[in-house]
Design a protein around this motif. Structure first.
Motif, PDB file in Angstrom:
ATOM      1  N   TYR A  63       0.806  -1.217   0.000  1.00 18.81           N
ATOM      2  CA  TYR A  63       0.000   0.000   0.000  1.00 18.81           C
ATOM      3  C   TYR A  63       0.844   1.274   0.000  1.00 18.81           C
ATOM      4  O   TYR A  63       0.337   2.346  -0.324  1.00 18.81           O
ATOM      5  CB  TYR A  63      -0.957  -0.005   1.196  1.00 18.81           C
ATOM      6  CG  TYR A  63      -2.033  -1.047   1.061  1.00 18.81           C
ATOM      7  CD1 TYR A  63      -3.109  -0.842   0.217  1.00 18.81           C
ATOM      8  CD2 TYR A  63      -1.955  -2.248   1.757  1.00 18.81           C
ATOM      9  CE1 TYR A  63      -4.097  -1.797   0.065  1.00 18.81           C
ATOM     10  CE2 TYR A  63      -2.935  -3.218   1.617  1.00 18.81           C
ATOM     11  CZ  TYR A  63      -4.009  -2.985   0.770  1.00 18.81           C
ATOM     12  OH  TYR A  63      -4.983  -3.948   0.625  1.00 18.81           O
ATOM     13  N   GLY A  64       2.112   1.182   0.355  1.00 14.32           N
ATOM     14  CA  GLY A  64       2.965   2.359   0.321  1.00 14.32           C
ATOM     15  C   GLY A  64       3.577   2.632  -1.041  1.00 14.32           C
ATOM     16  O   GLY A  64       4.110   3.727  -1.282  1.00 14.32           O
ATOM     17  N   TRP A  65       3.500   1.657  -1.935  1.00 13.20           N
ATOM     18  CA  TRP A  65       4.169   1.762  -3.227  1.00 13.20           C
ATOM     19  C   TRP A  65       3.715   2.974  -4.033  1.00 13.20           C
ATOM     20  O   TRP A  65       4.520   3.643  -4.686  1.00 13.20           O
ATOM     21  CB  TRP A  65       3.920   0.477  -4.027  1.00 13.20           C
ATOM     22  CG  TRP A  65       4.356   0.548  -5.467  1.00 13.20           C
ATOM     23  CD1 TRP A  65       3.565   0.680  -6.574  1.00 13.20           C
ATOM     24  CD2 TRP A  65       5.701   0.514  -5.961  1.00 13.20           C
ATOM     25  NE1 TRP A  65       4.322   0.705  -7.715  1.00 13.20           N
ATOM     26  CE2 TRP A  65       5.638   0.603  -7.363  1.00 13.20           C
ATOM     27  CE3 TRP A  65       6.953   0.402  -5.355  1.00 13.20           C
ATOM     28  CZ2 TRP A  65       6.768   0.592  -8.166  1.00 13.20           C
ATOM     29  CZ3 TRP A  65       8.085   0.396  -6.163  1.00 13.20           C
ATOM     30  CH2 TRP A  65       7.987   0.488  -7.545  1.00 13.20           C
ATOM     31  N   THR A  66       2.426   3.289  -3.986  1.00 10.29           N
ATOM     32  CA  THR A  66       1.889   4.374  -4.817  1.00 10.29           C
ATOM     33  C   THR A  66       2.578   5.713  -4.561  1.00 10.29           C
ATOM     34  O   THR A  66       2.665   6.551  -5.459  1.00 10.29           O
ATOM     35  CB  THR A  66       0.360   4.514  -4.595  1.00 10.29           C
ATOM     36  OG1 THR A  66      -0.179   5.440  -5.556  1.00 10.29           O
ATOM     37  CG2 THR A  66       0.042   5.022  -3.186  1.00 10.29           C
ATOM     38  N   ALA A 102      -9.394  -7.160  -8.988  1.00  7.96           N
ATOM     39  CA  ALA A 102      -8.719  -6.333  -9.984  1.00  7.96           C
ATOM     40  C   ALA A 102      -9.033  -4.854  -9.809  1.00  7.96           C
ATOM     41  O   ALA A 102      -8.139  -4.000  -9.900  1.00  7.96           O
ATOM     42  CB  ALA A 102      -9.104  -6.796 -11.385  1.00  7.96           C
ATOM     43  N   GLY A 103     -10.290  -4.532  -9.552  1.00  8.73           N
ATOM     44  CA  GLY A 103     -10.664  -3.127  -9.409  1.00  8.73           C
ATOM     45  C   GLY A 103      -9.983  -2.466  -8.232  1.00  8.73           C
ATOM     46  O   GLY A 103      -9.461  -1.346  -8.340  1.00  8.73           O
ATOM     47  N   VAL A 133      -7.012   0.662  -8.167  1.00 11.37           N
ATOM     48  CA  VAL A 133      -7.069   1.907  -7.406  1.00 11.37           C
ATOM     49  C   VAL A 133      -5.900   1.994  -6.433  1.00 11.37           C
ATOM     50  O   VAL A 133      -5.298   3.060  -6.247  1.00 11.37           O
ATOM     51  CB  VAL A 133      -8.412   2.024  -6.654  1.00 11.37           C
ATOM     52  CG1 VAL A 133      -8.449   3.293  -5.803  1.00 11.37           C
ATOM     53  CG2 VAL A 133      -9.579   2.029  -7.636  1.00 11.37           C
ATOM     54  N   THR A 134      -5.555   0.869  -5.791  1.00 17.44           N
ATOM     55  CA  THR A 134      -4.433   0.840  -4.849  1.00 17.44           C
ATOM     56  C   THR A 134      -3.138   1.296  -5.510  1.00 17.44           C
ATOM     57  O   THR A 134      -2.395   2.118  -4.971  1.00 17.44           O
ATOM     58  CB  THR A 134      -4.242  -0.579  -4.279  1.00 17.44           C
ATOM     59  OG1 THR A 134      -5.403  -0.940  -3.534  1.00 17.44           O
ATOM     60  CG2 THR A 134      -3.018  -0.653  -3.375  1.00 17.44           C
ATOM     61  N   ALA A 135      -2.851   0.748  -6.687  1.00 16.68           N
ATOM     62  CA  ALA A 135      -1.595   1.050  -7.369  1.00 16.68           C
ATOM     63  C   ALA A 135      -1.583   2.440  -7.982  1.00 16.68           C
ATOM     64  O   ALA A 135      -0.515   3.024  -8.181  1.00 16.68           O
ATOM     65  CB  ALA A 135      -1.326   0.011  -8.454  1.00 16.68           C
ATOM     66  N   PHE A 151     -15.179   4.806   0.389  1.00 17.35           N
ATOM     67  CA  PHE A 151     -16.291   3.873   0.227  1.00 17.35           C
ATOM     68  C   PHE A 151     -15.872   2.671  -0.616  1.00 17.35           C
ATOM     69  O   PHE A 151     -16.213   1.524  -0.308  1.00 17.35           O
ATOM     70  CB  PHE A 151     -17.475   4.593  -0.418  1.00 17.35           C
ATOM     71  CG  PHE A 151     -18.701   3.743  -0.576  1.00 17.35           C
ATOM     72  CD1 PHE A 151     -19.584   3.580   0.479  1.00 17.35           C
ATOM     73  CD2 PHE A 151     -18.983   3.104  -1.774  1.00 17.35           C
ATOM     74  CE1 PHE A 151     -20.727   2.787   0.341  1.00 17.35           C
ATOM     75  CE2 PHE A 151     -20.106   2.313  -1.932  1.00 17.35           C
ATOM     76  CZ  PHE A 151     -20.980   2.154  -0.866  1.00 17.35           C
ATOM     77  N   VAL A 152     -15.128   2.930  -1.687  1.00 12.87           N
ATOM     78  CA  VAL A 152     -14.665   1.852  -2.562  1.00 12.87           C
ATOM     79  C   VAL A 152     -13.771   0.878  -1.794  1.00 12.87           C
ATOM     80  O   VAL A 152     -13.928  -0.341  -1.893  1.00 12.87           O
ATOM     81  CB  VAL A 152     -13.914   2.434  -3.782  1.00 12.87           C
ATOM     82  CG1 VAL A 152     -13.119   1.352  -4.510  1.00 12.87           C
ATOM     83  CG2 VAL A 152     -14.897   3.099  -4.743  1.00 12.87           C
ATOM     84  N   PHE A 153     -12.838   1.411  -1.006  1.00 10.97           N
ATOM     85  CA  PHE A 153     -11.952   0.535  -0.247  1.00 10.97           C
ATOM     86  C   PHE A 153     -12.706  -0.220   0.841  1.00 10.97           C
ATOM     87  O   PHE A 153     -12.381  -1.369   1.143  1.00 10.97           O
ATOM     88  CB  PHE A 153     -10.801   1.344   0.354  1.00 10.97           C
ATOM     89  CG  PHE A 153      -9.629   1.487  -0.565  1.00 10.97           C
ATOM     90  CD1 PHE A 153      -8.577   0.592  -0.529  1.00 10.97           C
ATOM     91  CD2 PHE A 153      -9.586   2.514  -1.495  1.00 10.97           C
ATOM     92  CE1 PHE A 153      -7.497   0.717  -1.402  1.00 10.97           C
ATOM     93  CE2 PHE A 153      -8.517   2.653  -2.363  1.00 10.97           C
ATOM     94  CZ  PHE A 153      -7.467   1.752  -2.321  1.00 10.97           C
TER      95      PHE A 153
END
Length: 428
Positions: free
Chosen positions: A39-42, A243-244, A248-250, A337-339
């Motif tokens: 999660y820190g990669w972005t 996938a969705g 968003v995460t990346a 909300f998505v997460f």
């Protein structure tokens, strides 16, 4: 052959609930420490792109490789856990996590970042698969909740470090940040590994049974699980939902930048941050909270009923983010909300897998299903190529929303009745 659960005298005395929760807490602690590797990669991507001039899609292959090696090797790591216990796998995982980001700190080529994220992925996968599998074994009476709490450590574990990582990148550079965070997190994982144990026969309660919660009395070996068509239905559903969220995460920061909301101040509940920092912080908290929440809900109303609700929410959330996300406030609220509607896959699918195929080989079997996350990660670079070719994220969001609606329908219309038949046959 499929192993039947035998009603024999326990070989060890029942442990207290306090002991079981302590084991769960150790697993959660290890999960918190591996959270930033994904999660820190972005937060590193824009600086890597700025320094070396590589296109974003090429850089994001490092993220995809991380997820692939984090997931696709979990069944092998799970086999070691089921045979030798969790301690050695988590210990080696912590070492590899630290080495992976240390490689990133020195990398000057794309292949260097690919190598670093592969090594970190192998380590993180060993920790993740072990801790989730251990939770499923320690809590046959609360599988959804236990898997959810454990997965929450991974989902929310990076929330408190969103601002520190960005601050260190700004002050000391992304390479120093890779090194310090990588080594620090890896060392803590190694320490926690020495306290992690698997339950012995008789130490935990029996599986539960009610009208909504179907649990098998048989233990399927991994080779048998792969021959079950219902496993591949769950795998497909995991891929299209996963996938969705991974997209968003990346790409959270790149999406915010493309929509020109990344550096816009947003105030919520008397707290002001830039939209992307606020979104990343809230996303990680909600991504963590959803896992025990929906796991707990699924223990009461059933796995498939919960999937129907959560996946439907995710589809609607992605669609609304596509429509309204260009506004900074709505970007923060709707990404949260998505997460919240996405993170529960990491409690619902392992619980459903173990309910269907038994607890004896839970780490390996849940690991086989978890490889669907790696398959889903292959779609992340495709999303970037689609965005680059069209200049917008429109088609990516529309496809992701539709995939979640499909998974919601499959859960209630196909998986639920099919699993009822499979479990009934396995208990006769």
């Amino acid at each position: 052959m499929t192993d039947m659960v035998q009603a024999t005298a326990p070989t060890a005395a029942r442990v207290s609930d306090t002991y079981r929760w302590a084991q769960l807490a150790i697993g959660v602690g290890a999960m918190v420490m591996i959270a930033n590797y994904q999660y820190g990669w972005t937060f590193f991507v824009p600086d890597i792109q700025k320094k070396f001039g590589w296109d974003r899609a090429s850089i994001q292959w490092a993220f995809t490789l991380f997820v692939l090696f984090e997931t696709w090797l979990v069944p092998i790591e799970g086999w070691f856990v089921d045979k030798y216990g969790p301690r050695i796998v988590v210990l080696v995982g912590g070492v590899l996590c630290a080495i992976g980001w240390a490689i990133n700190a020195q990398a000057t080529t794309l292949n260097g970042y690919y190598l670093g994220m592969i090594v970190a992925g192998i380590g993180a996968g060993g920790v993740y698969g072990t801790c989730v599998g251990n939770a499923l074994k320690w809590f046959p009476d609360k599988r959804g909740l236990a898997a959810g709490i454990t997965a929450a450590g991974f989902g929310a574990g990076s929330a408190l470090t969103v601002a520190p990582i960005q601050a260190m990148i700004k002050d000391s550079g992304f390479q120093t940040t890779f090194l310090y965070f990588g080594l620090g997190q890896g060392i803590i994982i190694c320490i926690l590994a020495f306290f992690l144990l698997s339950p012995k026969a008789g130490q935990v309660p029996n599986v539960v049974a009610n009208a909504n919660l179907l649990q098998t009395r048989r233990n399927y070996q991994p080779t048998e699980v792969l021959r079950q068509p219902i496993f591949w239905l769950m795998y497909f559903m995991f891929v299209i939902v996963g996938a969705g969220g991974l997209m968003v995460t990346a790409n959270l920061k790149p999406i915010a930048a493309d929509w020109k909301v990344d550096n816009v101040p947003v105030t919520l509940m008397a707290v002001t941050m830039t939209a992307v920092t606020f979104a990343a912080t809230i996303d990680r908290v909600l991504n963590g909270l959803t896992r025990p929440f929906f796991g707990w809900i699924s223990d009461m109303i059933g796995r498939e009923n919960t999937m129907f609700i959560a996946f439907g929410m995710e589809g609607v959330g992605i669609w609304m983010l596509y429509l309204w996300g260009h506004d900074p406030l709505w970007f923060v609220l709707l990404s949260g909300f998505v997460f919240f509607a996405w993170g529960e896959i990491y409690s619902l699918f392992p619980s459903t897998c173990t309910d269907t195929f038994g607890a004896k080989f839970a780490t390996t079997n849940a690991g086989l299903l978890y490889t669907a996350k790696g398959t889903a990660a292959l779609l992340v670079p495709i999303a970037n190529y689609m965005q680059q070719s069209s200049g917008t994220w429109d088609s990516v969001f529309i496809i992701a929303a539709g995939a979640n609606i499909l998974a919601s329908a499959l859960a209630i219309a196909v998986l639920k009745p099919w699993r009822k038949v499979v479990v009934a046959k396995s208990t006769v």
